[in-house]
Structure formats: structure tokens, C-alpha cells
Design a protein around this motif. Structure first.
Motif, PDB file in Angstrom:
ATOM      1  N   GLU A   1       0.821 -66.982 -20.427  1.00 12.49           N
ATOM      2  CA  GLU A   1       1.709 -67.064 -21.577  1.00 12.49           C
ATOM      3  C   GLU A   1       0.914 -67.252 -22.867  1.00 12.49           C
TER       4      GLU A   1
ATOM      5  N   GLY B   1       4.037 -62.401 -14.010  1.00 13.17           N
ATOM      6  CA  GLY B   1       5.045 -62.047 -13.011  1.00 13.17           C
ATOM      7  C   GLY B   1       4.702 -62.609 -11.642  1.00 13.17           C
TER       8      GLY B   1
ATOM      9  N   ARG C   1       5.240 -66.428 -11.693  1.00 10.97           N
ATOM     10  CA  ARG C   1       6.668 -66.764 -11.665  1.00 10.97           C
ATOM     11  C   ARG C   1       7.282 -66.461 -10.292  1.00 10.97           C
TER      12      ARG C   1
ATOM     13  N   GLU D   1      10.683 -68.363  -9.547  1.00 10.46           N
ATOM     14  CA  GLU D   1      11.428 -68.065 -10.771  1.00 10.46           C
ATOM     15  C   GLU D   1      11.607 -66.541 -10.851  1.00 10.46           C
TER      16      GLU D   1
ATOM     17  N   ARG E   1      14.013 -64.324 -11.801  1.00 13.13           N
ATOM     18  CA  ARG E   1      14.430 -63.594 -12.993  1.00 13.13           C
ATOM     19  C   ARG E   1      13.268 -63.428 -13.974  1.00 13.13           C
ATOM     20  N   ALA E   2      12.519 -64.506 -14.174  1.00 17.19           N
ATOM     21  CA  ALA E   2      11.371 -64.440 -15.084  1.00 17.19           C
ATOM     22  C   ALA E   2      10.314 -63.484 -14.543  1.00 17.19           C
TER      23      ALA E   2
ATOM     24  N   ALA F   1      11.527 -59.908 -15.100  1.00 20.02           N
ATOM     25  CA  ALA F   1      11.429 -59.544 -16.520  1.00 20.02           C
ATOM     26  C   ALA F   1      10.002 -59.128 -16.860  1.00 20.02           C
ATOM     27  N   ALA F   2       9.010 -59.868 -16.333  1.00 21.52           N
ATOM     28  CA  ALA F   2       7.609 -59.534 -16.583  1.00 21.52           C
ATOM     29  C   ALA F   2       7.245 -58.210 -15.925  1.00 21.52           C
TER      30      ALA F   2
ATOM     31  N   SER G   1      16.542 -70.212  -7.120  1.00 21.41           N
ATOM     32  CA  SER G   1      15.259 -70.481  -7.758  1.00 21.41           C
ATOM     33  C   SER G   1      14.777 -71.859  -7.385  1.00 21.41           C
TER      34      SER G   1
END
Length: 460
Positions: free
Chosen positions: A382, A403, A406, A411, A413-414, A417-418, A450
Motif C-alpha cells: 500500500e 491482492g 489480502r 479479505e 473483496r479487497a 479489487a486489486a 472474511s
């Protein structure tokens, strides 16, 4: 009494002559101002010369000496660092100079003023006028030298080389001959015409032993030999340069060139000798970094640690200290020494140099992934995104790592997204395909809640 003191005394007498002498023998005021201005200029008393000549040209505009006075005033102003006022004088001279020699000299000094004002195109035109009007005049070699310098500033290297060659052909013993040789050689090197530059540089020190550019010529000779593939000769020349001129501004560049050359293609014996020399000299950040790099090339880990340990201790905030940490991190990562890699990458990430900081954060995150420290890995990846002017390849490499972190933390969803961002926007086709496959695999997994933010990570 020195000549300068005599001159000042004589000038003082002239300045006072109008007050102390009897009327029949008093100097005419125009004569006095001209005499003071002329003699003061000749004796280097330029502020006095300027005051006298400025009065003369204002108060006696019809005096027969107005043209030489204006010319001398312009030259005085130029010496005193007033090129704009000097140019004004020389341009005024155009209308009042009666003799061709005065007109030519005025045009030459006009060129000199324009050059100092960095109006190189106009200066070049003026120099060219001087040469065109009288190629055999005493001002011609000076004008030709100025022409070459203007061509360099105007990025016309071939024209500059021609001007310097013409000067050396017609006036080989001129005061500017040494400088003309050096700038010609330097320009040839810039054009990668090493075979033409080397003969000029090889003989420079012999032909012009007292020239101020002798050190620069020796450095350029060594660098040119390296560029031409003459490794041993180039290293030898640069080593001689370092020994002879230890305070020269190009010493760090010379040392770096020596080290990089030996590290890349030197024999082990040469590399060891260079390492020893670097460690024995007065320490600089550059010398300690280079010593560590050479030791690493030789596989001498303890010597590398010794050099870079001193670097960290003696120059803790130097950019090369952070570079050394990154180099150690890369080496450790290749050896699968993940803990060491993560530690060194973290140290390198403290750098203010953005490109190095981004690469260090990436390496830190990838090392943390290998250690299954997914929370720390996510933080590193990050942080990459916060680096300004980040290259796209690094941005999406960091997103790919994020990704993975996560995903391992649960996690989902995170993580998706990545992966989706990498799959659609990464400039690396291989990485896009990998991210697309990873996202497909994650979506195919049974839906799971999660994991809590504090769980799912191995203890190290």
C-alpha cells in the motif's frame, strides 16, 4: 614604490592638476579626463577609468577622441561586469567611429558583450562579421574562438569543431589554442568520435603543460579510453588523475568509473587491489559504497559488510547508504534469506529518492509475503502507491502483491479489487494474465466469511 602605487600617485596628480597648476599650465579638462581614463584602464584601475570616461563622453561629445573614449568606456564596463552597459557603448560607437579598425574592434567587443549576456545567436553573428570583414586582423583568431563557443552553446557541434580547427590551423600558437583543442576533443567525445578525440587528448598535457584544463583533459582522456573499449588504459589514466588532482570536482566521477569498470570486467586481482585502496583512503560515502560493491562482486561477504557497515555508521543519511541497503536486500532475496531481505529493504525504503523508495517497498512486501507476514506485506504494498511519480509497472506489481496479501488474510473483496485492477490496466501482459487467472480462481472458491482483521497470519 611599486608600479601600481606610482600609477595611482600619477593619476592623483593628474586629477589635482586642474586645481593646483597655474592657469597657463593647467590641463584642459577634456585632456585631463581622457588621460585619467586611458591610464587608469591600462593600469587596471577600472572604477576610476569608468568615472573619467563617462564624464568625457557626456561632456565632450564633439571631441576628436570621442570614438576611442566610447570604445574604452565599453571595454571598462565589460571588465567591471556590466555587459548591458558595455553593449550600449559599443552600439553607440557604430555611429561615431570613423576608422574601419575602430568599427571592427567595436563589433568584436559587441560580440563579447552579447556572449556574456548569453545572447549566443546574436554574438555568433557579430563574431562572424569580424571574420568576414578582415580574416587576417589581430581580432580574427579571438572572433573565431568566440564563434566556436557560441556554436557549442547553440548545440551546433560540427560547426564548433570546424571553428576550433580553423583557429588551430591558422594560429596554432594562439593563446586560445589549448582551450580550442580541449573543447574540440570534448565535442568529439560527445559525438562518440573517440578515435578523433584520443590523439588530441593524449598529447594535450605535453603541448600545453601549464594550461588550466590539463586536469580536465586527463580525466576526459581516461573516460574516453573506457568509452572506446580500452579498459586497462582508461582505468590507468583515471587512477593517475585521481592521484594527481585529489580535490578536482570530477574525482567522484572518476572513482566511480574505475570501480564500475573493475567490478564489471576487471580481474579478481584488480578488484581486490581496488577494494583495498578504497578502504585505505580517507573515507567518503562514494568510496565506501564502491568498496562494498567490489567486495560483493568478489563474493567476499565479510568485506562487503565491513565496507557498508562503515557507510551506515559514518554517513547514515547519505543516498548511497540507502542504495547499499537495497543492494543487500536484493542479494538476500535471491539467496532466499527472506528475513534479511525484509530488514534491509525496510532500511532502504527510508530513502528520499522516490524510485529507490518504491523499489525497496516492493521488495520489502515480497519478502514479507515469503515469510507469510501478510499484514506487514499489505502495508508495504500500500505504501508503494503513495510514492509520487510512480512507474506504472511498479504500481501494478505492488497491486498484485497486495491482492495476494489480502487473499491470504481472507479479505476477498479487497483482493479481487486489486486483481481486477491489475488484470485490466497493467502494462505487463504476463501480469495481466496472472491477475485474471487469480481473480477467476478466487471467485470459484466457496463463499466464506472474511477473516477478522487480526487473524489469518502466521506468527514469525
Amino acid at each position: 614604490m611599486t608600479r601600481r602605487l606610482l600609477s595611482i600617485s600619477a593619476l592623483a596628480s593628474i586629477l589635482l592638476a586642474g586645481l593646483s597648476a597655474a592657469p597657463a599650465f593647467a590641463l584642459n579638462e577634456a585632456d585631463r579626463l581622457w588621460l585619467v581614463g586611458e591610464r587608469a584602464f591600462a593600469d587596471g584601475l577600472h572604477p576610476i577609468a569608468r568615472r573619467a570616461l563617462e564624464r568625457f563622453v557626456v561632456e565632450y561629445p564633439n571631441d576628436p577622441r570621442i570614438a576611442p573614449a566610447t570604445l574604452l568606456l565599453g571595454r571598462t564596463r565589460l571588465v567591471l561586469g556590466e555587459p548591458e552597459k558595455a553593449l550600449e557603448s559599443f552600439r553607440r560607437l557604430r555611429a561615431i567611429a570613423q576608422l574601419p579598425a575602430q568599427q571592427l574592434e567595436g563589433r568584436f567587443w559587441e560580440a563579447e558583450s552579447l556572449y556574456r549576456l548569453k545572447q549566443y545567436a546574436a554574438a555568433r553573428s557579430a563574431y562572424d562579421d569580424v571574420i568576414g570583414k578582415d580574416a587576417a586582423s589581430p581580432l580574427a583568431p579571438e572572433a573565431l574562438y568566440g564563434l566556436g563557443l557560441c556554436d557549442l552553446e547553440l548545440k551546433r557541434p560540427d560547426a564548433a569543431i570546424k571553428a576550433f580547427r580553423d583557429l588551430l590551423t591558422a594560429w596554432p600558437e594562439h593563446a586560445h589554442a589549448g582551450s580550442a583543442v580541449f573543447y574540440q576533443a570534448q565535442t568529439l567525445v560527445d559525438l562518440k568520435k573517440y578515435s578523433e578525440a584520443l590523439p588530441l587528448l593524449t598529447t594535450f598535457g605535453t603541448k600545453y603543460p601549464k594550461h588550466k584544463l590539463v586536469p580536465d583533459a586527463q580525466y576526459l582522456l581516461g573516460a574516453t579510453r573506457l568509452a572506446a573499449g580500452e579498459r586497462d588504459a582508461g582505468v590507468s589514466e583515471l587512477q593517475a588523475f585521481v592521484a594527481a588532482y585529489p580535490t578536482h570536482p570530477m574525482i567522484p566521477a572518476a572513482r566511480r568509473a574505475i570501480t564500475e569498470t573493475l567490478a564489471k570486467s576487471g580481474t579478481p586481482s584488480q578488484q581486490k587491489t581496488a577494494y583495498t585502496h578504497l578502504m585505505q583512503q580517507s573515507p567518503t560515502a562514494e568510496s565506501l559504497y564502491d568498496a562494498g560493491a567490489l567486495a560483493g562482486k568478489l563474493g567476499q561477504v565479510k568485506d562487503q559488510q565491513a565496507a557498508w557497515g562503515r557507510l551506515r555508521k559514518e554517513f547514515p543519511n547519505h543516498p548511497l547508504t540507502y542504495q547499499a541497503a537495497y543492494d543487500l536486500a536484493e542479494t538476500a532475496f535471491k539467496k532466499k534469506e527472506w528475513t534479511q531481505a525484509a530488514t534491509q529493504a525496510k532500511a532502504a525504503a527510508a530513502s528520499d529518492e522516490e524510485n529507490l523508495r518504491a523499489r525497496a517497498l516492493l521488495l520489502e512486501g515480497e519478502s514479507e509475503l515469503k515469510l507469510s507476514r501478510f499484514r506487514d506485506a499489505a502495508k508495504s504494498f500500500e505504501a508503494v502507491g503513495s510514492v509520487k511519480s510512480l512507474e506504472a509497472a511498479d504500481r501494478y506489481r505492488a497491486l498484485a502483491g497486495l491482492g495476494l496479501a489480502r487473499e491470504q488474510l481472507g479479505e476477498i473483496r479487497a483482493a479481487l479489487a486489486a486483481y481486477d485492477a491489475v488484470a485490466t490496466k497493467s502494462p505487463d501482459a504476463t501480469l495481466r494474465t496472472w491477475a485474471r487467472d487469480r481473480a477467476t480462481a478466487v471467485r470459484a472458491q466457496p463463499s466464506q466469511p472474511s477473516k477478522p482483521a487480526t487473524g489469518g497470519e502466521k506468527k514469525s
